[in-house]
Design a protein around this motif. Structure first.
Motif, PDB file in Angstrom:
ATOM      1  N   UNK A 187       0.841  -1.201   0.000  1.00  0.00           N
ATOM      2  CA  UNK A 187       0.000   0.000   0.000  1.00  0.00           C
ATOM      3  C   UNK A 187       0.876   1.251   0.000  1.00  0.00           C
ATOM      4  N   UNK A 188       0.330   2.350  -0.464  1.00  0.00           N
ATOM      5  CA  UNK A 188       1.054   3.615  -0.480  1.00  0.00           C
ATOM      6  C   UNK A 188       1.365   4.012   0.953  1.00  0.00           C
ATOM      7  N   UNK A 189       2.591   4.392   1.183  1.00  0.00           N
ATOM      8  CA  UNK A 189       3.020   4.828   2.505  1.00  0.00           C
ATOM      9  C   UNK A 189       3.523   6.258   2.403  1.00  0.00           C
ATOM     10  N   UNK A 190       2.801   7.197   3.012  1.00  0.00           N
ATOM     11  CA  UNK A 190       3.239   8.584   2.975  1.00  0.00           C
ATOM     12  C   UNK A 190       4.596   8.744   3.649  1.00  0.00           C
ATOM     13  N   UNK A 191       4.818   8.023   4.744  1.00  0.00           N
ATOM     14  CA  UNK A 191       6.112   8.107   5.428  1.00  0.00           C
ATOM     15  C   UNK A 191       7.245   7.664   4.514  1.00  0.00           C
ATOM     16  N   UNK A 192       7.058   6.554   3.807  1.00  0.00           N
ATOM     17  CA  UNK A 192       8.096   6.056   2.910  1.00  0.00           C
ATOM     18  C   UNK A 192       8.318   7.026   1.748  1.00  0.00           C
ATOM     19  N   UNK A 193       7.257   7.597   1.212  1.00  0.00           N
ATOM     20  CA  UNK A 193       7.397   8.583   0.146  1.00  0.00           C
ATOM     21  C   UNK A 193       8.200   9.792   0.633  1.00  0.00           C
ATOM     22  N   UNK A 194       7.915  10.254   1.840  1.00  0.00           N
ATOM     23  CA  UNK A 194       8.664  11.383   2.402  1.00  0.00           C
ATOM     24  C   UNK A 194      10.146  11.034   2.547  1.00  0.00           C
ATOM     25  N   UNK A 195      10.433   9.831   3.020  1.00  0.00           N
ATOM     26  CA  UNK A 195      11.826   9.414   3.174  1.00  0.00           C
ATOM     27  C   UNK A 195      12.516   9.386   1.818  1.00  0.00           C
ATOM     28  N   UNK A 196      11.851   8.859   0.805  1.00  0.00           N
ATOM     29  CA  UNK A 196      12.405   8.807  -0.541  1.00  0.00           C
ATOM     30  C   UNK A 196      12.735  10.206  -1.057  1.00  0.00           C
ATOM     31  N   UNK A 197      11.902  11.196  -0.705  1.00  0.00           N
ATOM     32  CA  UNK A 197      12.082  12.564  -1.210  1.00  0.00           C
ATOM     33  C   UNK A 197      12.964  13.439  -0.326  1.00  0.00           C
ATOM     34  N   UNK A 198      13.499  12.905   0.764  1.00  0.00           N
ATOM     35  CA  UNK A 198      14.338  13.715   1.653  1.00  0.00           C
ATOM     36  C   UNK A 198      15.574  14.271   0.955  1.00  0.00           C
ATOM     37  N   UNK A 199      16.028  13.622  -0.087  1.00  0.00           N
ATOM     38  CA  UNK A 199      17.192  14.107  -0.826  1.00  0.00           C
ATOM     39  C   UNK A 199      16.976  15.478  -1.449  1.00  0.00           C
ATOM     40  N   UNK A 200      15.731  15.905  -1.559  1.00  0.00           N
ATOM     41  CA  UNK A 200      15.439  17.234  -2.103  1.00  0.00           C
ATOM     42  C   UNK A 200      15.667  18.323  -1.058  1.00  0.00           C
ATOM     43  N   UNK A 201      15.851  17.930   0.207  1.00  0.00           N
ATOM     44  CA  UNK A 201      16.093  18.885   1.282  1.00  0.00           C
ATOM     45  C   UNK A 201      17.585  18.953   1.582  1.00  0.00           C
ATOM     46  N   UNK A 202      17.942  19.870   2.427  1.00  0.00           N
ATOM     47  CA  UNK A 202      19.315  19.899   2.921  1.00  0.00           C
ATOM     48  C   UNK A 202      19.554  18.726   3.841  1.00  0.00           C
ATOM     49  N   UNK A 203      20.812  18.385   4.041  1.00  0.00           N
ATOM     50  CA  UNK A 203      21.155  17.222   4.860  1.00  0.00           C
ATOM     51  C   UNK A 203      20.686  17.392   6.295  1.00  0.00           C
ATOM     52  N   UNK A 204      20.829  18.599   6.853  1.00  0.00           N
ATOM     53  CA  UNK A 204      20.405  18.831   8.227  1.00  0.00           C
ATOM     54  C   UNK A 204      18.885  18.690   8.365  1.00  0.00           C
ATOM     55  N   UNK A 205      18.149  19.198   7.375  1.00  0.00           N
ATOM     56  CA  UNK A 205      16.686  19.061   7.401  1.00  0.00           C
ATOM     57  C   UNK A 205      16.279  17.600   7.292  1.00  0.00           C
ATOM     58  N   UNK A 206      16.977  16.858   6.438  1.00  0.00           N
ATOM     59  CA  UNK A 206      16.678  15.435   6.278  1.00  0.00           C
ATOM     60  C   UNK A 206      16.947  14.678   7.565  1.00  0.00           C
ATOM     61  N   UNK A 207      18.089  14.948   8.184  1.00  0.00           N
ATOM     62  CA  UNK A 207      18.402  14.295   9.454  1.00  0.00           C
ATOM     63  C   UNK A 207      17.363  14.677  10.505  1.00  0.00           C
ATOM     64  N   UNK A 208      16.959  15.958  10.514  1.00  0.00           N
ATOM     65  CA  UNK A 208      15.953  16.415  11.470  1.00  0.00           C
ATOM     66  C   UNK A 208      14.630  15.682  11.307  1.00  0.00           C
ATOM     67  N   UNK A 209      14.233  15.458  10.058  1.00  0.00           N
ATOM     68  CA  UNK A 209      12.989  14.718   9.825  1.00  0.00           C
ATOM     69  C   UNK A 209      13.111  13.295  10.374  1.00  0.00           C
ATOM     70  N   UNK A 210      14.249  12.661  10.108  1.00  0.00           N
ATOM     71  CA  UNK A 210      14.442  11.293  10.590  1.00  0.00           C
ATOM     72  C   UNK A 210      14.453  11.240  12.113  1.00  0.00           C
ATOM     73  N   UNK A 211      15.059  12.243  12.756  1.00  0.00           N
ATOM     74  CA  UNK A 211      15.052  12.286  14.228  1.00  0.00           C
ATOM     75  C   UNK A 211      13.625  12.504  14.739  1.00  0.00           C
ATOM     76  N   UNK A 212      12.852  13.323  14.023  1.00  0.00           N
ATOM     77  CA  UNK A 212      11.444  13.508  14.400  1.00  0.00           C
ATOM     78  C   UNK A 212      10.707  12.167  14.303  1.00  0.00           C
ATOM     79  N   UNK A 213      10.984  11.408  13.237  1.00  0.00           N
ATOM     80  CA  UNK A 213      10.323  10.121  13.041  1.00  0.00           C
ATOM     81  C   UNK A 213      10.669   9.151  14.169  1.00  0.00           C
ATOM     82  N   UNK A 214      11.891   9.204  14.682  1.00  0.00           N
ATOM     83  CA  UNK A 214      12.268   8.383  15.837  1.00  0.00           C
ATOM     84  C   UNK A 214      11.339   8.708  17.004  1.00  0.00           C
TER      85      UNK A 214
END
Length: 178
Positions: free
Chosen positions: A81-108
């Protein structure tokens, strides 16, 4: 407005919480009322009781029970099934590295909160009745808990991976500039 759908011995409402002592499964999800109406219009549910503030209880009809059996036993579930969380993770490369890491820490943190909610619910299962519905509710609860634990662990690992690569890139850039 609260709605409950009685399925066999179980009632389903609008929130998604299990109260097995009362043998209830509350959906309490926005937008369920139109779907319940469509199911009733299709002859799969019937209104079994009406209460204050427009509260309705629905019961599965024979046709509804037959359709439920068909869906559970004769159709294959969507394994991807479509997973919004997985789609967001796939698209994290469009953000800066710090923003991407921040999103992943938020997900934790968010995953850990979900694990905590399910653990608190699990603590009540000793009070649940000894019914098939309670048994399968516990199995579904444990499935969901394990998914959140896995997500929490994976997101922590992924955030550490992003942080390590960021440090390595910064060190390489400093060396090249120096």
């Amino acid at each position: 407005m609260q709605r409950r759908v009685r399925v066999g011995e179980r009632e389903r409402g609008e929130r998604g919480e299990v109260d097995a002592r009362a043998d209830l499964y509350d959906l309490r999800v926005q937008g369920q009322d139109p779907e319940l109406g469509r199911l009733a219009d299709a002859g799969l549910l019937s209104v079994s009781d009406e209460g204050p503030r427009g509260r309705k209880e629905y019961a599965l009809t024979e046709a509804g029970h037959a359709e439920l059996r068909h869906w559970l036993l004769e159709t294959e579930p969507e394994l991807h099934p479509r997973s919004e969380s997985l789609l967001r993770i796939f698209l994290l490369g469009a953000l800066g590295r710090e923003e991407s890491e921040g999103y992943l820490r938020w997900l934790v943190g968010a995953s850990g909160e979900e694990v905590g909610k399910l653990d608190a619910l699990w603590a009540t299962t000793g009070d649940w009745p000894d019914t098939d519905l309670a048994e399968f509710s516990r199995l579904a609860l444990e499935f969901g808990r394990r998914l959140w634990v896995m997500t929490e662990e994976w997101a922590g690992w992924a955030a550490d991976e992003v942080a390590a690569r960021t440090r390595a890139k910064q060190a390489g850039e400093a060396e090249a500039a120096g």
